[in-house]
Design an enzyme around this catalytic site. Sequence first.
Site, PDB file in Angstrom:
ATOM      1  N   ARG A   1      13.060  16.227  12.696  1.00  0.00           N
ATOM      2  CA  ARG A   1      13.960  17.018  13.751  1.00  0.00           C
ATOM      3  C   ARG A   1      15.522  16.637  13.736  1.00  0.00           C
ATOM      4  O   ARG A   1      15.666  15.557  13.280  1.00  0.00           O
ATOM      5  CB  ARG A   1      13.341  16.798  15.258  1.00  0.00           C
ATOM      6  CG  ARG A   1      11.910  17.146  15.317  1.00  0.00           C
ATOM      7  CD  ARG A   1      11.360  16.742  16.870  1.00  0.00           C
ATOM      8  NE  ARG A   1      10.131  17.359  16.949  1.00  0.00           N
ATOM      9  CZ  ARG A   1       9.118  16.454  16.704  1.00  0.00           C
ATOM     10  NH1 ARG A   1       9.188  15.438  16.422  1.00  0.00           N
ATOM     11  NH2 ARG A   1       7.824  17.038  17.082  1.00  0.00           N
TER      12      ARG A   1
ATOM     13  N   LYS B   1       9.543  12.621  19.496  1.00  0.00           N
ATOM     14  CA  LYS B   1       9.481  13.504  20.735  1.00  0.00           C
ATOM     15  C   LYS B   1       7.956  12.758  21.174  1.00  0.00           C
ATOM     16  O   LYS B   1       6.937  12.670  20.499  1.00  0.00           O
ATOM     17  CB  LYS B   1       8.853  15.092  20.085  1.00  0.00           C
ATOM     18  CG  LYS B   1       8.856  15.840  21.189  1.00  0.00           C
ATOM     19  CD  LYS B   1       8.675  17.357  20.618  1.00  0.00           C
ATOM     20  CE  LYS B   1       8.482  18.116  21.821  1.00  0.00           C
ATOM     21  NZ  LYS B   1       8.416  19.707  21.416  1.00  0.00           N
TER      22      LYS B   1
ATOM     23  N   HIS C   1      16.208  23.655  12.961  1.00  0.00           N
ATOM     24  CA  HIS C   1      14.600  23.400  13.132  1.00  0.00           C
ATOM     25  C   HIS C   1      13.980  24.442  12.151  1.00  0.00           C
ATOM     26  O   HIS C   1      12.832  23.988  11.846  1.00  0.00           O
ATOM     27  CB  HIS C   1      14.101  23.915  14.573  1.00  0.00           C
ATOM     28  CG  HIS C   1      12.796  23.100  14.981  1.00  0.00           C
ATOM     29  ND1 HIS C   1      12.911  21.561  15.436  1.00  0.00           N
ATOM     30  CD2 HIS C   1      11.545  23.494  15.357  1.00  0.00           C
ATOM     31  CE1 HIS C   1      11.853  21.364  15.611  1.00  0.00           C
ATOM     32  NE2 HIS C   1      10.883  22.161  15.682  1.00  0.00           N
TER      33      HIS C   1
ATOM     34  N   ARG D   1      12.829  22.396   9.285  1.00  0.00           N
ATOM     35  CA  ARG D   1      11.541  21.467   9.583  1.00  0.00           C
ATOM     36  C   ARG D   1      10.571  22.669   9.495  1.00  0.00           C
ATOM     37  O   ARG D   1       9.437  22.128   8.809  1.00  0.00           O
ATOM     38  CB  ARG D   1      11.835  20.934  11.000  1.00  0.00           C
ATOM     39  CG  ARG D   1      10.468  20.164  11.614  1.00  0.00           C
ATOM     40  CD  ARG D   1      10.760  19.612  12.821  1.00  0.00           C
ATOM     41  NE  ARG D   1       9.698  19.375  13.630  1.00  0.00           N
ATOM     42  CZ  ARG D   1       8.850  18.264  13.337  1.00  0.00           C
ATOM     43  NH1 ARG D   1       8.864  17.353  12.520  1.00  0.00           N
ATOM     44  NH2 ARG D   1       7.619  18.133  14.211  1.00  0.00           N
TER      45      ARG D   1
ATOM     46  N   HIS E   1       2.795  16.008  15.138  1.00  0.00           N
ATOM     47  CA  HIS E   1       2.230  16.896  15.933  1.00  0.00           C
ATOM     48  C   HIS E   1       1.026  16.145  16.607  1.00  0.00           C
ATOM     49  O   HIS E   1       0.085  15.407  15.933  1.00  0.00           O
ATOM     50  CB  HIS E   1       1.643  18.135  15.424  1.00  0.00           C
ATOM     51  CG  HIS E   1       2.858  19.061  15.079  1.00  0.00           C
ATOM     52  ND1 HIS E   1       2.684  20.055  14.132  1.00  0.00           N
ATOM     53  CD2 HIS E   1       4.117  19.245  15.552  1.00  0.00           C
ATOM     54  CE1 HIS E   1       3.749  20.750  13.996  1.00  0.00           C
ATOM     55  NE2 HIS E   1       4.864  20.309  14.835  1.00  0.00           N
TER      56      HIS E   1
ATOM     57  N   TYR F   1       1.743  27.399  11.158  1.00  0.00           N
ATOM     58  CA  TYR F   1       2.249  27.587   9.834  1.00  0.00           C
ATOM     59  C   TYR F   1       1.524  28.358   8.814  1.00  0.00           C
ATOM     60  O   TYR F   1       1.928  28.808   7.833  1.00  0.00           O
ATOM     61  CB  TYR F   1       2.991  26.174   9.196  1.00  0.00           C
ATOM     62  CG  TYR F   1       3.752  25.743  10.178  1.00  0.00           C
ATOM     63  CD1 TYR F   1       5.122  26.329  10.243  1.00  0.00           C
ATOM     64  CD2 TYR F   1       3.604  24.409  10.683  1.00  0.00           C
ATOM     65  CE1 TYR F   1       6.136  25.770  11.110  1.00  0.00           C
ATOM     66  CE2 TYR F   1       4.435  23.859  11.733  1.00  0.00           C
ATOM     67  CZ  TYR F   1       5.659  24.519  11.829  1.00  0.00           C
ATOM     68  OH  TYR F   1       6.678  23.851  12.689  1.00  0.00           O
TER      69      TYR F   1
END
Length: 322
Positions: free
Chosen positions: A141, A166, A271, A274, A297, A306
Amino acid sequence: MPSTASTNLRLRDQVRRVIRLNRYSVRTEKSYWYWIRYYIRFHGVRHPQEMGAKEIREFLTWLAVERNVAAATQNQALNALVFLYDKVLGVPVGDISGTTRAKRPPRLPVVLTHEEAMRLIAELSEPYDLMASLMYGAGLRVVESTRLRVKDVDFSRGVITVRDGKGGKDRTTLLPGPLLEKLQAHIEQIRSEWKMSNPDYQVPVSLPFALVRKYPNAGHSLAWQWLFPSSGCCTDESGNIVRHHVHSSSVQKAVKAAVKQSGIGKAAGCHTLRHTFATELLRRGSDIRTVQELLGHSDIRTTQIYTHVLGQGFAGVASPLG
């Protein structure tokens, strides 16, 4: 009777203390206080202890209906208020099930081709080209790339360690082979200037929370130096003069300009690099669980979006047109 300003100041001190005890990030602290203050002002500057589930429902519903905020924004406000009542005030939030929830439209992320990503990066000057390369090559990120320190790059193992990502989680991701020489040269330059006692390195770098008390000399050590330091100094929470990393907004601005210059013709940003990292790995046959770990994640469903970008949701189905 205490003034509203003094009451809010005391509440902010309480919030700050609990957030730091729980080791939340500075960004989370700012975000939570923003929503708590917004909530208080929405209800005529009443103290949260005088309010409860009814007022929370009204505020969240107003955000969704009148302000038309995104689902993620409404969730952020909800998380801030749950934290306030549960962790700071020690009062149960109560039943807020009647809240009107913001709609979460099904959107697929914008991605670039490999050629477009490389074209974008080629338009960037130092050090933004290296930071963009890490976003695309390692799935970082933008904030994670700005926060890298010298010690986070492990050439012997070929990994980059992302600290306090995150959700406050640490993770490792791959160190892109094509960036080895450039990163080594970049760190060698930092090492050289640090050894020569360049004036920029006389000011300690900013450190997370209580680490400066535990390791008072860490801010001057090579290992803790920012990989991408800011050009100027600032003050930390204790009022000490420190050097911070380059601000993410500077990187975002540079990337936006590069997108325009490259003529890609897509609504791309930091982003997007990414997103492109993830889709390229899947397109080249990487396992989705590995991609999930590299991206950090917590839920595989977040990574699965994706596969829809790639059209893998229609695997084995051919168009009747041909």
